[in-house]
Design an enzyme around this catalytic site. Structure first.
Site: not given
Ligand SMILES: NC(=O)c1ccc[n+]([C@@H]2O[C@H](COP(=O)([O-])OP(=O)(O)OC[C@H]3O[C@@H](n4cnc5c(N)ncnc54)[C@H](OP(=O)(O)O)[C@@H]3O)[C@@H](O)[C@H]2O)c1
Length: 275
Positions: A145, A156
């Protein structure tokens, strides 16, 4: 045979019951690969085989929690045994609990680390053993990501920084094998990724795009709604197919061509909720 044909290849895509994994599995199958898919929701996985069949492809599905690493590795072994080869692993299953470190719940950190990082390692290790033993060439693809490089993505973002770091290590470790490692870093894509985001934030986004729907925590939306959101705001939120195309590009290159990293993001930045 066209250069992009995957006929005779076996692929396995994790997190294929939704979003990026679903789109990737369907694209790989449409190009001729026999695609094995996994996720937790059996019903959502069962929708894929008929769609693939209509495009001339084949999908085999099995639902389980990917934190059961024995089951995950067993599913990779099954794919290789049933087809006689194994060529593409797409480590896509992942999730975000978007709380700040100060407010976060350690059990949610554990879930993100186990799904985003440890399952990717367990699957990659098994695929490497099978590919080495059988002399099968192919690709291991990680869906990382842009959050890996962000200072606003909480724990995250930390898990995705580790995914990107592991891709770098794995690429080097596999230099002498016919296994290429691909690390794809998507920006915002409309999927069920926001299932754990604050509902007020999601509802404000849906409302601003004219989508008549009330989001509740944990809800998963069908692909038709994702299509509508993408049509309403293509510059803010990519379609899952945009990432699937990047995967296809990487895995259809000759084995001596190393497409190591791709960042694929929408033209404009979406403001994420304060965490
Ligand atoms: N969407 C974005 O903006 C974006 C941006 C950058 C990176 N990513 C990454 O892209 C990947 C795919 O996410 P997505 O956006 O497509 O989100 P999604 O629509 O929520 O899909 C996530 C997939 O992961 C599966 N999954 C989650 N936890 C699991 C578990 N414990 N066991 C088995 N499967 C599990 C889900 O299965 P069930 O639904 O069946 O539970 C689902 O198939 C993730 O790694 C995510 O971090 C997404």
């Amino acid at each position: 045979m066209p250069e992009t044909s995957l006929k005779g290849k076996t692929a396995l895509v994790t997190g294929a019951s939704s979003g990026i994994g679903r789109a990737t599995a369907l694209k790989l199958a449409a190009l001729g690969a026999h695609v094995f898919v996994t996720g937790r929701r059996q019903e959502a996985l069962d929708e894929l085989a008929p769609i693939a069949e209509r495009a001339g492809g084949k999908i085999t599905a099995e639902a389980f929690d990917i934190r059961d690493y024995d089951k995950f590795q067993g599913f990779i072994e099954r794919a290789a045994e049933e087809t006689g080869t194994f060529n593409i692993l797409v480590n896509n299953a992942g999730l975000s609990h978007p709380d700040s470190i100060a407010k976060g719940d350690p059990e949610k950190w554990r879930e993100m680390m186990e799904v985003n990082i440890l399952s990717l390692l367990a699957g990659s290790q098994c695929a490497i053993h099978i590919m080495r033993k059988g002399g099968f060439e192919g690709h291991i693809v990680h869906i990382s990501s842009v959050a890996a490089r962000s200072d606003a993505s909480g724990v995250y973002g930390g898990t995705k920084a580790m995914v990107s770091a592991l891709a770098t290590t794995m690429r080097k470790e596999l230099e002498d094998d016919n296994i290429r490692v691909v690390n794809i870093c998507p920006g915002a894509v409309i999927t069920n990724f926001a299932r754990n985001f604050p509902p007020d934030y999601i509802n404000a986004v849906l409302q601003s795009l004219g989508i008549d729907l009330t989001f509740e925590p944990g809800m998963t939306l069908p692909p038709e709604i994702h299509d509508k959101v993408n049509e309403a705001a293509p510059a803010l939120l990519l379609h899952a197919d945009d990432i699937a195309k990047a995967v296809v590009y990487a895995v259809t290159q000759p084995i001596n061509v190393d497409i190591f990293e791709m960042t694929v993001r929408p033209a404009k930045s979406l403001q994420l909720p304060d965490s």
